[in-house]
Design a protein around this motif. Structure first.
Motif, PDB file in Angstrom:
ATOM      1  N   LEU A  53       0.848  -1.186   0.000  1.00 18.01           N
ATOM      2  CA  LEU A  53       0.000   0.000   0.000  1.00 18.01           C
ATOM      3  C   LEU A  53       0.883   1.234   0.000  1.00 18.01           C
ATOM      4  CD1 LEU A  53      -3.001   0.906   0.227  1.00 18.01           C
ATOM      5  CD2 LEU A  53      -2.642   1.069   2.691  1.00 18.01           C
ATOM      6  N   MET A  54       0.751   2.091  -1.013  1.00 17.40           N
ATOM      7  CA  MET A  54       1.480   3.360  -1.057  1.00 17.40           C
ATOM      8  C   MET A  54       0.839   4.281  -0.033  1.00 17.40           C
ATOM      9  SD  MET A  54       3.976   4.861  -2.600  1.00 17.40           S
ATOM     10  CE  MET A  54       4.633   6.287  -3.458  1.00 17.40           C
ATOM     11  N   ARG A  55       1.621   4.772   0.917  1.00 20.95           N
ATOM     12  CA  ARG A  55       1.038   5.526   2.027  1.00 20.95           C
ATOM     13  C   ARG A  55       2.102   6.488   2.564  1.00 20.95           C
ATOM     14  NH1 ARG A  55      -1.202   1.458   6.087  1.00 20.95           N
ATOM     15  NH2 ARG A  55       0.964   0.804   5.970  1.00 20.95           N
ATOM     16  N   PHE A  56       1.894   7.785   2.340  1.00 22.54           N
ATOM     17  CA  PHE A  56       2.837   8.778   2.828  1.00 22.54           C
ATOM     18  C   PHE A  56       2.117  10.098   3.000  1.00 22.54           C
ATOM     19  CE2 PHE A  56       3.142   8.668  -1.811  1.00 22.54           C
ATOM     20  CZ  PHE A  56       2.914   9.998  -2.143  1.00 22.54           C
ATOM     21  N   LEU A  96      11.058   3.463  -5.875  1.00 21.78           N
ATOM     22  CA  LEU A  96      10.809   4.341  -4.728  1.00 21.78           C
ATOM     23  C   LEU A  96       9.429   4.076  -4.138  1.00 21.78           C
ATOM     24  CD1 LEU A  96      11.872   6.593  -2.941  1.00 21.78           C
ATOM     25  CD2 LEU A  96      10.941   8.256  -4.578  1.00 21.78           C
ATOM     26  N   THR A  97       8.462   3.773  -4.983  1.00 24.24           N
ATOM     27  CA  THR A  97       7.124   3.423  -4.503  1.00 24.24           C
ATOM     28  C   THR A  97       7.171   2.189  -3.628  1.00 24.24           C
ATOM     29  OG1 THR A  97       6.037   4.377  -6.445  1.00 24.24           O
ATOM     30  CG2 THR A  97       4.817   2.700  -5.244  1.00 24.24           C
ATOM     31  N   VAL A  98       7.917   1.188  -4.049  1.00 24.85           N
ATOM     32  CA  VAL A  98       8.051  -0.046  -3.262  1.00 24.85           C
ATOM     33  C   VAL A  98       8.717   0.248  -1.920  1.00 24.85           C
ATOM     34  CG1 VAL A  98       9.184  -2.311  -3.172  1.00 24.85           C
ATOM     35  CG2 VAL A  98       8.078  -1.535  -5.285  1.00 24.85           C
ATOM     36  N   ILE A  99       9.760   1.063  -1.943  1.00 30.91           N
ATOM     37  CA  ILE A  99      10.483   1.386  -0.695  1.00 30.91           C
ATOM     38  C   ILE A  99       9.580   2.131   0.280  1.00 30.91           C
ATOM     39  CG2 ILE A  99      12.419   2.688   0.280  1.00 30.91           C
ATOM     40  CD1 ILE A  99      13.748   2.307  -2.553  1.00 30.91           C
ATOM     41  N   LEU A 100       8.910   3.173  -0.198  1.00 31.46           N
ATOM     42  CA  LEU A 100       8.022   3.944   0.676  1.00 31.46           C
ATOM     43  C   LEU A 100       6.879   3.082   1.204  1.00 31.46           C
ATOM     44  CD1 LEU A 100       7.783   7.317  -1.317  1.00 31.46           C
ATOM     45  CD2 LEU A 100       8.983   6.919   0.839  1.00 31.46           C
ATOM     46  N   SER A 101       6.377   2.188   0.367  1.00 29.82           N
ATOM     47  CA  SER A 101       5.286   1.314   0.795  1.00 29.82           C
ATOM     48  C   SER A 101       5.756   0.339   1.872  1.00 29.82           C
ATOM     49  CB  SER A 101       4.725   0.551  -0.404  1.00 29.82           C
ATOM     50  OG  SER A 101       4.235   1.442  -1.382  1.00 29.82           O
ATOM     51  N   ASN A 118       1.820  10.026  10.854  1.00 28.81           N
ATOM     52  CA  ASN A 118       1.614  10.870  12.028  1.00 28.81           C
ATOM     53  C   ASN A 118       0.119  11.150  12.147  1.00 28.81           C
ATOM     54  OD1 ASN A 118       1.415  12.806  13.983  1.00 28.81           O
ATOM     55  ND2 ASN A 118       3.072  14.084  13.210  1.00 28.81           N
ATOM     56  N   PRO A 119      -0.607  10.428  13.011  1.00 28.45           N
ATOM     57  CA  PRO A 119      -2.061  10.550  13.081  1.00 28.45           C
ATOM     58  C   PRO A 119      -2.558  11.930  13.495  1.00 28.45           C
ATOM     59  CG  PRO A 119      -1.301   8.559  14.175  1.00 28.45           C
ATOM     60  CD  PRO A 119      -0.094   9.393  13.898  1.00 28.45           C
ATOM     61  N   LYS A 120      -1.680  12.798  14.008  1.00 27.30           N
ATOM     62  CA  LYS A 120      -2.131  14.134  14.411  1.00 27.30           C
ATOM     63  C   LYS A 120      -2.603  14.943  13.210  1.00 27.30           C
ATOM     64  CE  LYS A 120       0.757  14.571  18.542  1.00 27.30           C
ATOM     65  NZ  LYS A 120       1.856  15.318  19.199  1.00 27.30           N
ATOM     66  N   THR A 121      -2.021  14.691  12.061  1.00 28.76           N
ATOM     67  CA  THR A 121      -2.416  15.448  10.881  1.00 28.76           C
ATOM     68  C   THR A 121      -3.301  14.636   9.950  1.00 28.76           C
ATOM     69  OG1 THR A 121      -0.482  14.746   9.626  1.00 28.76           O
ATOM     70  CG2 THR A 121      -0.260  16.738  10.949  1.00 28.76           C
ATOM     71  N   GLY A 122      -3.000  13.372   9.759  1.00 29.12           N
ATOM     72  CA  GLY A 122      -3.792  12.537   8.884  1.00 29.12           C
ATOM     73  C   GLY A 122      -3.784  12.975   7.432  1.00 29.12           C
ATOM     74  N   ASP A 123      -2.813  13.790   7.048  1.00 29.54           N
ATOM     75  CA  ASP A 123      -2.775  14.361   5.695  1.00 29.54           C
ATOM     76  C   ASP A 123      -2.007  13.412   4.792  1.00 29.54           C
ATOM     77  OD1 ASP A 123      -2.932  16.030   3.572  1.00 29.54           O
ATOM     78  OD2 ASP A 123      -1.480  17.486   4.300  1.00 29.54           O
ATOM     79  N   PHE A 124      -2.695  12.368   4.314  1.00 27.58           N
ATOM     80  CA  PHE A 124      -1.994  11.279   3.644  1.00 27.58           C
ATOM     81  C   PHE A 124      -2.446  11.036   2.222  1.00 27.58           C
ATOM     82  CE2 PHE A 124      -1.267  10.295   8.042  1.00 27.58           C
ATOM     83  CZ  PHE A 124       0.045   9.880   8.040  1.00 27.58           C
ATOM     84  N   VAL A 125      -1.493  10.603   1.411  1.00 26.31           N
ATOM     85  CA  VAL A 125      -1.770  10.015   0.103  1.00 26.31           C
ATOM     86  C   VAL A 125      -1.784   8.507   0.323  1.00 26.31           C
ATOM     87  CG1 VAL A 125      -0.956   9.740  -2.255  1.00 26.31           C
ATOM     88  CG2 VAL A 125      -0.578  11.894  -1.050  1.00 26.31           C
ATOM     89  N   ARG A 126      -2.796   7.844  -0.214  1.00 24.44           N
ATOM     90  CA  ARG A 126      -2.928   6.416   0.098  1.00 24.44           C
ATOM     91  C   ARG A 126      -3.613   5.692  -1.058  1.00 24.44           C
ATOM     92  NH1 ARG A 126      -6.243   4.008   5.289  1.00 24.44           N
ATOM     93  NH2 ARG A 126      -5.127   2.055   5.478  1.00 24.44           N
ATOM     94  N   TYR A 127      -2.941   4.703  -1.618  1.00 20.66           N
ATOM     95  CA  TYR A 127      -3.509   3.924  -2.711  1.00 20.66           C
ATOM     96  C   TYR A 127      -2.630   2.703  -2.936  1.00 20.66           C
ATOM     97  CZ  TYR A 127       0.109   6.676  -5.077  1.00 20.66           C
ATOM     98  OH  TYR A 127       1.300   7.273  -5.399  1.00 20.66           O
TER      99      TYR A 127
END
Length: 472
Positions: free
Chosen positions: A59-62, A82-87, A211-220
């Protein structure tokens, strides 16, 4: 508690205002391109076996701050890696967070039946992530995840090239902290045991990752990036997915700097050469990217937003729209059949693509020979072959391609409408434009009317610019 533990944890990564429940688009119909009779229909192309979809379940999540820098110079393979590494990193941190939450719940002797979402969110926000983060990825994992089968022969070369590109990235700002790249302190290549270790810089953990304080995420799902062959398609998908549950996003054409912040322009994000013409960008570069990403959005469309510069009407920004995704649609465990079905329905729903574009999109999506989908479709539906010219002449009202109207400026002004337009003042021009626009809508995109509209609108913009200049 009406929701289970994992469901609540999942929701920690999405903005509350983005939690829009949407239904599947039941009105979309899958194109009838399959189950064709190759044995008896001579009009069909030779059967082409599609290549498999990317099999990664990552899951790409950053955090969206990572979209606030230009991914300078990366090619399509670099972006996949880079997608694999970040995931993989995101999976590590998600597992770490869940473990810490479970420990805290146990320490506080909290019963899950009495553990509400507010308490769980507070506990999650207090988790301190380690700053000495290292992500290990084996050669085989990278090969498998990016869909390569080359016995690891080129992985080291690709990562070395990616490392050099990453060192050129500059400054990400978030929560009062500014960090400069490189993202990694180092990249360790263990050729004996065939794995890489990516050692992150300390600030990157807080700025880029969970960081759940912001929740400002890209996710797919990471496979959506991995299955794309063009780096510009990958970039456009990544940028649009940051508002996947909203369904609308506007980008300035070029980077704009203010005293408060820098808004990176779409041309800079896609690394478009400065001297590229707008016509080439929209009809070729952007269109090719939209064709390739269309399987991953429902009702995909875009509009150009115009302004005036030096007395000329110019594009200043682009607005992309699509059907908002259900926040629960985060599963990476889709079957190939589900990926295929959803992708084809999405392609068919793309507002900004012509029929020919959709055939190209299907061939790209299925990784099959160009022209296969079109031949299959018209072999099965020969009665529609004659309608192809008519379909090509229809265009959504929001996507202007005036050159397709085949009407010269002189030819336009020689007609009665052209003479009327030349003599009209600004209020009359605005009325004429409104009348033409209504005719275009009623005619469902008649290209002759579209050309009339664009030439009239162009004259209006020039007259307004001259009037504004004279009134200064």
């Amino acid at each position: 508690m009406t929701e289970n533990f994992d469901d609540i944890l999942d929701k920690l990564f999405d903005k509350p205002e983005e939690k829009m429940q949407v239904e599947d688009n039941e009105n979309s119909e899958q194109l009838d391109l399959f189950n064709v009779d190759y044995a008896h229909n001579g009009d069909l192309p030779v059967s082409v076996k599609q290549k498999p979809f990317a099999s990664t379940n990552l899951l790409m999540r950053f955090r969206s701050q990572l979209n606030r820098v230009i991914w300078t110079g990366l090619n399509a393979t670099h972006t996949k890696i880079l997608t694999v590494i970040l995931s993989k990193t995101a999976d590590q941190l998600a597992a770490y967070q869940k473990e810490q939450i479970q420990k805290k719940v146990k320490e506080l002797n909290l019963d899950k039946d009495n553990l509400d979402k507010k308490t769980l969110t507070r506990i999650a926000s207090e988790v301190k992530f380690p700053t000495d983060l290292v992500t290990r990825v084996t050669y085989n994992e990278i090969d498998h995840a990016i869909g390569y089968d080359n016995n690891n022969a080129s992985i080291g070369t690709y990562i070395e090239g990616m490392k050099n590109k990453l060192e050129k990235w500059r400054e990400i700002k978030a929560d009062g902290i500014t960090a400069s790249f490189p993202m990694f302190k180092g990249i360790i290549n263990n050729t004996n045991k065939k794995y890489f270790e990516f050692v992150y810089n300390d600030f990157m953990i807080n700025i880029l990752l969970i960081n759940p304080k912001t929740g400002d995420f890209v996710r797919y799902p990471a496979r959506e990036i991995v299955d794309l062959s063009s780096v510009r398609s990958q970039t456009l998908l990544r940028l649009l997915k940051q508002l996947r549950t909203i369904g609308s996003i506007t980008f300035r054409k070029h980077t704009e700097k203010t005293n408060v912040k820098t808004r990176i322009g779409l041309w800079e994000q896609l690394e478009i050469p400065e001297k590229t013409r707008e016509g080439k960008f929209s009809s070729k570069i952007l269109k090719d990217a939209l064709i390739e990403i269309s399987p991953y959005f429902t009702n995909l469309n875009y509009t150009k937003n115009y302004g005036t510069a030096n007395g000329h009407r110019v594009v200043v920004s682009y607005t992309f729209t699509f059907e908002p995704e259900n926040p629960k649609k985060n599963t990476t465990y889709s079957t190939p059949e589900e990926i295929l079905s959803e992708g084809l329905v999405n392609i068919d729903s793309a507002i900004c693509l012509t029929r020919k574009d959709k055939f190209k999109a299907i061939d790209k999506f299925l990784k099959q020979k160009h022209g296969t989908a079109e031949k299959e479709y018209f072999a099965v539906h020969p009665e529609e072959k004659e309608q192809e010219k008519t379909e090509d002449d229809k265009l959504n009202i929001d996507v202007w391609q005036p050159s397709r109207g085949e009407l010269t400026i002189r030819g336009f002004y020689d007609r009665e409408l052209g003479k009327k337009v030349l003599e009209a003042n600004i209020p009359k021009l605005e009325k004429i434009i409104a009348e033409i626009l209504e005719q275009v809508r009623n005619a469902k995109g008649n290209m002759q009317l579209v050309a009339d509209y664009n030439k009239t609108l162009g004259l209006l913009q020039k007259k307004k610019a001259i009037e504004n200049f004279e009134n200064k």
